[in-house]
Scaffold this active site. Structure first.
Site, short mmCIF file in Angstrom:
data_model
loop_
_atom_site.label_atom_id
_atom_site.label_comp_id
_atom_site.label_asym_id
_atom_site.label_seq_id
_atom_site.Cartn_x
_atom_site.Cartn_y
_atom_site.Cartn_z
N CYS A 83 0.84 -1.21 0.00
CA CYS A 83 0.00 0.00 0.00
C CYS A 83 0.87 1.25 0.00
CB CYS A 83 -1.00 -0.06 1.14
SG CYS A 83 -2.36 1.12 0.99
N HIS A 131 -3.82 -4.89 0.45
CA HIS A 131 -3.21 -5.39 1.68
C HIS A 131 -3.30 -6.90 1.71
CE1 HIS A 131 -2.53 -1.66 4.02
NE2 HIS A 131 -3.43 -1.18 3.19
N GLU A 133 -2.15 -8.84 3.86
CA GLU A 133 -2.35 -9.30 5.24
C GLU A 133 -3.79 -9.10 5.70
OE1 GLU A 133 -1.17 -6.49 4.30
OE2 GLU A 133 -1.57 -4.89 5.75
#
Lengths: 247, 205
Positions: free
Chosen positions: B79, B184, B186
């Site tokens: 990001c 993202h 994650e």
């Protein structure tokens, strides 16, 4: 396989008091419904797109007590986590992110100090910064902004506040209809239509979902970008995977 | 050792949680030696470009990050971290980036009912056949940003794009040992973790 929908999110909302997930109607009359970590994991496995943790009594105590719960819960949740309730300063944002949150949601803090929006947005980015609004209808197409988890009226018009917050750099709005909240009678779609006229940031509808048709109706109105669900999930009326199958 | 660059911004705990769940440990650090000796480096990101570059400069990390990258070991920007690895951004005025990738960050322009910031789940499509493309194909990933990276020339780059407005911004990039993800990984559920896992398995070329 988990289903994701472009341009529409199904968010699970957990209001927390004393380390327990609670649920009320019109933001009061609270019932205990479960353990935060267990429920968050359940909804993550059920294809929730995001999890929203709200500290239901933060304003009463003057601060957010969710950081410990966040740290524990976020270990197994690999979707965005937003935390809200009693956040007032840039340090609160730092603490939130350090505890496992990806976004912060602020209501009272922004109403009392609108410049905090710009402060957070310029340091952490507007996309981290969600403005939470609690709206109570006072006349045809007019809603009043409430703070302190629905307890205190402000005399402010919701649409005017939406316009102001958007100009200050808010990244997203989550708007709870106090009138519909907990009733399971459907969303206040008129509220979201009026709000959409004031802003182009993503808006999440919160309050009122009772069945899949309610969610379809608010999605088809084309003015919101997702829904936050509480009662329908906590009372096991609907599963997220079933909701998404119909959207 | 996996190093997460500490420049005061980023959803660090989220990232650590994801890395830990995959069976690895990561250290948050801004120490030059630790970073240069790491086998993998991640530049995280939740924040504003100008603030991000200012913090990186103030902590003396610009040269360290470039030197690490020159060693040929894998580095991943996520990001804002990915945006910072490019040439520049127009966020809050013009700001120079790290220059590891040749992209420019420009404000996204919504069209047809799209909102800004771009928040939510979107697909990533590879411009040509790629191993990474196989992992990504058919899945949606979580985006939350107002600026996108654009490349003039995508030769020698494994490139995945996402449509927003009338343009396609670069949502996944691999150029030699340098990786960038606008979304993202994650926070993109199990498919995101699989992508992160694949990065963590990469070796120095």
């Amino acid at each position: 396989m988990v289903k994701r929908i472009k341009n529409f999110r199904v968010i699970s909302r957990l209001d927390i008091k004393n380390n327990t997930v609670i649920k009320g109607i019109h933001l009061e009359g609270l019932r205990k419904v479960g353990v935060p970590a267990a429920l968050a994991k359940k909804y993550y496995d059920d294809s929730a797109d995001e999890i929203l943790f709200m500290d239901a009594v933060a304003s009463l105590y003057g601060r957010n007590h969710l950081f410990d719960i966040l740290t524990e819960t976020s270990k197994n949740i690999f979707i965005p986590v937003t935390v809200g309730g009693g956040l007032k300063t840039i340090d609160d944002v730092r603490c939130s992110l350090d505890s496992g949150a990806d976004k912060v949601s602020v209501n009272t803090g922004f109403v009392k100090n609108p410049l905090l929006i710009n402060e957070i947005a310029s340091k952490y980015g507007s996309q981290c910064c969600v403005c939470s609004i609690e709206a109570k209808k006072i006349a045809n197409k007019k809603w009043e902004v409430y703070i302190d988890n629905g307890r205190e009226p402000t005399g402010m018009d919701v649409c005017e506040w939406v316009e102001k917050a958007s100009s200050l750099g808010i990244g997203e709005l989550i708007v709870t209809s106090i009138d519909q909240e907990g009733t399971k009678k459907g969303f206040d779609i008129y509220l979201y239509e009026e709000i959409r006229k004031q802003t182009n940031v993503p808006v999440i509808a919160s309050g009122g979902a009772g069945n899949i048709q309610h969610i379809k109706d608010v999605k088809n109105a084309g003015v919101v970008d997702g829904v936050a669900l509480a009662s329908v999930l906590h009372y096991n009326l609907l599963r997220i995977v079933d909701i998404k199958a119909e959207l | 050792m996996i190093a997460i660059i500490d420049y005061g911004l980023g959803n660090i705990q989220s990232l650590k949680n994801a890395i830990n769940s995959l069976g690895y440990n990561a250290v948050l650090t801004c120490d030059r030696n630790e970073i240069l000796n790491s086998s993998k480096v991640i530049l995280p990101g939740v924040g504003a470009f100008q603030e991000g570059m200012r913090n990186i400069r103030d902590k003396g990390l610009v040269q360290t990050i470039k030197d690490y990258s020159d060693l040929g070991k894998p580095i991943l920007g996520i990001c804002l971290g990915y945006q910072l690895m490019n040439l520049s951004s127009d966020e809050f005025g013009h700001e120079e980036g790290l220059g590891l990738l040749p992209g420019i960050c420009k404000k996204l322009e919504p069209a047809r009912g799209e909102r800004l910031p771009h928040i939510g789940w979107a697909p990533v499509e590879f411009v040509r056949k790629s191993d990474w493309g196989e992992l990504v194909s058919g899945h949606l990933f979580y985006f939350v940003h107002s600026y996108g990276v654009l490349f003039d020339d995508n030769e020698c780059i494994d490139l995945g794009v996402t449509k927003f407005g009338d343009r396609e911004f670069a949502s996944f990039v691999k150029k030699n040992n340098i990786y960038g993800m606008q979304f993202h990984p994650e926070k993109s559920g199990e498919v995101g973790l699989a992508l992160l896992d694949n990065f963590l398995k990469q070796e120095k070329k």
